[in-house]
Design a protein around this motif. Sequence first.
Motif, PDB file in Angstrom:
ATOM      1  N   ASP A 250       7.836  -2.908 -30.235  1.00  0.00           N
ATOM      2  CA  ASP A 250       9.238  -2.541 -30.447  1.00  0.00           C
ATOM      3  C   ASP A 250       9.512  -2.102 -31.882  1.00  0.00           C
ATOM      4  O   ASP A 250      10.253  -1.158 -32.107  1.00  0.00           O
ATOM      5  CB  ASP A 250      10.158  -3.719 -30.115  1.00  0.00           C
ATOM      6  CG  ASP A 250      10.091  -4.103 -28.653  1.00  0.00           C
ATOM      7  OD1 ASP A 250      10.127  -3.201 -27.797  1.00  0.00           O
ATOM      8  OD2 ASP A 250       9.990  -5.309 -28.365  1.00  0.00           O
ATOM      9  N   MET A 251       8.922  -2.840 -32.822  1.00  0.00           N
ATOM     10  CA  MET A 251       9.137  -2.554 -34.242  1.00  0.00           C
ATOM     11  C   MET A 251       7.908  -3.032 -35.005  1.00  0.00           C
ATOM     12  O   MET A 251       7.151  -3.863 -34.514  1.00  0.00           O
ATOM     13  CB  MET A 251      10.371  -3.295 -34.767  1.00  0.00           C
ATOM     14  CG  MET A 251      11.666  -2.816 -34.169  1.00  0.00           C
ATOM     15  SD  MET A 251      13.156  -3.781 -34.619  1.00  0.00           S
ATOM     16  CE  MET A 251      12.945  -4.249 -36.280  1.00  0.00           C
ATOM     17  N   ALA A 252       7.754  -2.511 -36.224  1.00  0.00           N
ATOM     18  CA  ALA A 252       6.658  -2.936 -37.099  1.00  0.00           C
ATOM     19  C   ALA A 252       7.106  -2.736 -38.537  1.00  0.00           C
ATOM     20  O   ALA A 252       7.978  -1.919 -38.815  1.00  0.00           O
ATOM     21  CB  ALA A 252       5.403  -2.117 -36.812  1.00  0.00           C
ATOM     22  N   GLY A 253       6.481  -3.495 -39.437  1.00  0.00           N
ATOM     23  CA  GLY A 253       6.840  -3.321 -40.828  1.00  0.00           C
ATOM     24  C   GLY A 253       6.165  -4.312 -41.741  1.00  0.00           C
ATOM     25  O   GLY A 253       5.248  -5.036 -41.347  1.00  0.00           O
ATOM     26  N   LEU A 254       6.641  -4.317 -42.980  1.00  0.00           N
ATOM     27  CA  LEU A 254       6.175  -5.239 -44.008  1.00  0.00           C
ATOM     28  C   LEU A 254       7.385  -6.016 -44.489  1.00  0.00           C
ATOM     29  O   LEU A 254       8.404  -5.424 -44.853  1.00  0.00           O
ATOM     30  CB  LEU A 254       5.552  -4.470 -45.176  1.00  0.00           C
ATOM     31  CG  LEU A 254       5.265  -5.259 -46.456  1.00  0.00           C
ATOM     32  CD1 LEU A 254       4.207  -6.331 -46.207  1.00  0.00           C
ATOM     33  CD2 LEU A 254       4.826  -4.318 -47.570  1.00  0.00           C
ATOM     34  N   ASP A 255       7.302  -7.336 -44.457  1.00  0.00           N
ATOM     35  CA  ASP A 255       8.369  -8.188 -44.995  1.00  0.00           C
ATOM     36  C   ASP A 255       7.920  -8.753 -46.333  1.00  0.00           C
ATOM     37  O   ASP A 255       6.833  -9.326 -46.434  1.00  0.00           O
ATOM     38  CB  ASP A 255       8.691  -9.356 -44.054  1.00  0.00           C
ATOM     39  CG  ASP A 255       9.691  -8.986 -42.981  1.00  0.00           C
ATOM     40  OD1 ASP A 255      10.232  -7.868 -43.031  1.00  0.00           O
ATOM     41  OD2 ASP A 255       9.932  -9.813 -42.094  1.00  0.00           O
ATOM     42  N   ARG A 256       8.763  -8.572 -47.329  1.00  0.00           N
ATOM     43  CA  ARG A 256       8.590  -9.219 -48.631  1.00  0.00           C
ATOM     44  C   ARG A 256       9.743 -10.217 -48.709  1.00  0.00           C
ATOM     45  O   ARG A 256      10.856  -9.855 -49.050  1.00  0.00           O
ATOM     46  CB  ARG A 256       8.657  -8.208 -49.755  1.00  0.00           C
ATOM     47  CG  ARG A 256       7.489  -7.266 -49.754  1.00  0.00           C
ATOM     48  CD  ARG A 256       7.538  -6.310 -50.956  1.00  0.00           C
ATOM     49  NE  ARG A 256       6.349  -5.512 -50.999  1.00  0.00           N
ATOM     50  CZ  ARG A 256       6.281  -4.240 -50.582  1.00  0.00           C
ATOM     51  NH1 ARG A 256       7.360  -3.644 -50.115  1.00  0.00           N
ATOM     52  NH2 ARG A 256       5.150  -3.579 -50.657  1.00  0.00           N
ATOM     53  N   CYS A 257       9.438 -11.442 -48.339  1.00  0.00           N
ATOM     54  CA  CYS A 257      10.476 -12.446 -48.111  1.00  0.00           C
ATOM     55  C   CYS A 257      11.072 -12.984 -49.401  1.00  0.00           C
ATOM     56  O   CYS A 257      10.340 -13.379 -50.307  1.00  0.00           O
ATOM     57  CB  CYS A 257       9.908 -13.606 -47.299  1.00  0.00           C
ATOM     58  SG  CYS A 257       9.252 -13.085 -45.713  1.00  0.00           S
TER      59      CYS A 257
ATOM     60  N   LEU B 298      14.047 -16.977 -40.373  1.00  0.00           N
ATOM     61  CA  LEU B 298      14.240 -16.316 -39.094  1.00  0.00           C
ATOM     62  C   LEU B 298      14.046 -17.327 -37.967  1.00  0.00           C
ATOM     63  O   LEU B 298      13.045 -18.047 -37.957  1.00  0.00           O
ATOM     64  CB  LEU B 298      13.247 -15.168 -38.922  1.00  0.00           C
ATOM     65  CG  LEU B 298      13.595 -14.268 -37.738  1.00  0.00           C
ATOM     66  CD1 LEU B 298      13.457 -12.830 -38.135  1.00  0.00           C
ATOM     67  CD2 LEU B 298      12.725 -14.594 -36.559  1.00  0.00           C
ATOM     68  N   ARG B 299      15.008 -17.361 -37.059  1.00  0.00           N
ATOM     69  CA  ARG B 299      14.945 -18.297 -35.937  1.00  0.00           C
ATOM     70  C   ARG B 299      15.307 -17.562 -34.655  1.00  0.00           C
ATOM     71  O   ARG B 299      16.330 -16.871 -34.601  1.00  0.00           O
ATOM     72  CB  ARG B 299      15.922 -19.442 -36.167  1.00  0.00           C
ATOM     73  CG  ARG B 299      15.928 -20.436 -35.037  1.00  0.00           C
ATOM     74  CD  ARG B 299      16.898 -21.551 -35.331  1.00  0.00           C
ATOM     75  NE  ARG B 299      16.837 -22.526 -34.251  1.00  0.00           N
ATOM     76  CZ  ARG B 299      17.773 -23.390 -34.009  1.00  0.00           C
ATOM     77  NH1 ARG B 299      18.848 -23.427 -34.775  1.00  0.00           N
ATOM     78  NH2 ARG B 299      17.662 -24.232 -33.022  1.00  0.00           N
ATOM     79  N   ARG B 300      14.465 -17.729 -33.643  1.00  0.00           N
ATOM     80  CA  ARG B 300      14.740 -17.166 -32.320  1.00  0.00           C
ATOM     81  C   ARG B 300      14.574 -18.268 -31.285  1.00  0.00           C
ATOM     82  O   ARG B 300      13.575 -18.983 -31.311  1.00  0.00           O
ATOM     83  CB  ARG B 300      13.780 -16.031 -31.991  1.00  0.00           C
ATOM     84  CG  ARG B 300      13.947 -14.804 -32.837  1.00  0.00           C
ATOM     85  CD  ARG B 300      13.048 -13.667 -32.339  1.00  0.00           C
ATOM     86  NE  ARG B 300      13.145 -12.511 -33.183  1.00  0.00           N
ATOM     87  CZ  ARG B 300      12.250 -12.178 -34.113  1.00  0.00           C
ATOM     88  NH1 ARG B 300      11.185 -12.916 -34.291  1.00  0.00           N
ATOM     89  NH2 ARG B 300      12.419 -11.104 -34.849  1.00  0.00           N
ATOM     90  N   ILE B 301      15.522 -18.378 -30.386  1.00  0.00           N
ATOM     91  CA  ILE B 301      15.438 -19.353 -29.300  1.00  0.00           C
ATOM     92  C   ILE B 301      15.132 -18.578 -28.021  1.00  0.00           C
ATOM     93  O   ILE B 301      15.806 -17.596 -27.709  1.00  0.00           O
ATOM     94  CB  ILE B 301      16.754 -20.146 -29.182  1.00  0.00           C
ATOM     95  CG1 ILE B 301      16.977 -20.933 -30.476  1.00  0.00           C
ATOM     96  CG2 ILE B 301      16.717 -21.060 -27.968  1.00  0.00           C
ATOM     97  CD1 ILE B 301      18.310 -21.604 -30.575  1.00  0.00           C
ATOM     98  N   ASN B 302      14.091 -19.024 -27.300  1.00  0.00           N
ATOM     99  CA  ASN B 302      13.647 -18.314 -26.095  1.00  0.00           C
ATOM    100  C   ASN B 302      13.538 -16.815 -26.379  1.00  0.00           C
ATOM    101  O   ASN B 302      14.145 -15.988 -25.703  1.00  0.00           O
ATOM    102  CB  ASN B 302      14.582 -18.582 -24.920  1.00  0.00           C
ATOM    103  CG  ASN B 302      14.650 -20.050 -24.589  1.00  0.00           C
ATOM    104  OD1 ASN B 302      13.651 -20.761 -24.656  1.00  0.00           O
ATOM    105  ND2 ASN B 302      15.837 -20.520 -24.254  1.00  0.00           N
ATOM    106  N   SER B 303      12.748 -16.498 -27.372  1.00  0.00           N
ATOM    107  CA  SER B 303      12.641 -15.145 -27.895  1.00  0.00           C
ATOM    108  C   SER B 303      12.249 -14.120 -26.830  1.00  0.00           C
ATOM    109  O   SER B 303      11.343 -14.366 -26.039  1.00  0.00           O
ATOM    110  CB  SER B 303      11.593 -15.127 -29.015  1.00  0.00           C
ATOM    111  OG  SER B 303      11.460 -13.816 -29.515  1.00  0.00           O
TER     112      SER B 303
ATOM    113  N   MET C  50       5.800 -20.918 -43.529  1.00  0.00           N
ATOM    114  CA  MET C  50       5.707 -21.870 -42.432  1.00  0.00           C
ATOM    115  C   MET C  50       6.133 -21.175 -41.147  1.00  0.00           C
ATOM    116  O   MET C  50       7.133 -20.451 -41.129  1.00  0.00           O
ATOM    117  CB  MET C  50       6.590 -23.083 -42.705  1.00  0.00           C
ATOM    118  CG  MET C  50       6.260 -23.806 -44.019  1.00  0.00           C
ATOM    119  SD  MET C  50       4.517 -24.264 -44.214  1.00  0.00           S
ATOM    120  CE  MET C  50       4.388 -25.568 -43.012  1.00  0.00           C
ATOM    121  N   VAL C  51       5.354 -21.412 -40.096  1.00  0.00           N
ATOM    122  CA  VAL C  51       5.638 -20.814 -38.794  1.00  0.00           C
ATOM    123  C   VAL C  51       5.717 -21.947 -37.785  1.00  0.00           C
ATOM    124  O   VAL C  51       4.805 -22.759 -37.676  1.00  0.00           O
ATOM    125  CB  VAL C  51       4.542 -19.804 -38.382  1.00  0.00           C
ATOM    126  CG1 VAL C  51       4.880 -19.159 -37.052  1.00  0.00           C
ATOM    127  CG2 VAL C  51       4.331 -18.746 -39.458  1.00  0.00           C
TER     128      VAL C  51
END
Length: 181
Positions: free
Chosen positions: A8-15, A21-26, A40-41
Amino acid sequence: AGMPFVIDMAGLDRCSPDYYLRRINSPISVMGYVQKGSGMVEQNGRTEEAREGSLFLVNCRDSHVYYPKGEWEFYWVNISGDYWREILTRYGLEAQIVFPDFRLGQEFQECIRRVTEEREELHTWQIEMQALLLKIVLHLYKIQKFREEDSLAAGIRAEFEKYIDSHKTQEEICRNMGITT
C-alpha cells in the motif's frame, strides 16, 4: 487485480522522540528494516527491541505499537491482503516480531529507495517488491528452521554426552531419547 497481496505504501521514517504509532486490529502488516538506532515494537502485548540491522514484522488483524528508543530510522512497507497473512502463517513467521542481523536489509532498503526517490513506475515496483518480500519470507523461514535444527542437534549432543562414559549402545541412547536409528 490478480495480485496475491499489495504494497500500500513504502518509505523511510526518521522518528522524532515523540513518534508513537498504534494500530488496533490493523488492516495492514508492516515490515521495517532498521537503518539506524533502535525502537520498541509491540504486537499483541509482546514487546521486542528492533535495533540497527534488524527487520521487524507486525501482522494485519493484530494490534501493534512501535516507537523510538532514542534515534530511530527505518525503511518500511505496508502490506495488505489475506494471502500475505496466510504466507506468514504457513512459514511459521506470524508470531516472531524482530529478526536480528537481517542479511537482506540493503536489498530491501534499495528497493524502497528506488520507488520513493527515483519514482520508479509503480506497477513494476509492486511486482519487484512482491518478489523481494517472498524472498525475505523464504530467507527468514530458512534461518528459523536452521535454528530449530541446531537446537535439536545441540539437544542430541547433550544427551549423548550424558552417556559418554556409560556402556550403552547408540541404539539404547537413541531409544531413551525417542529417536529411531
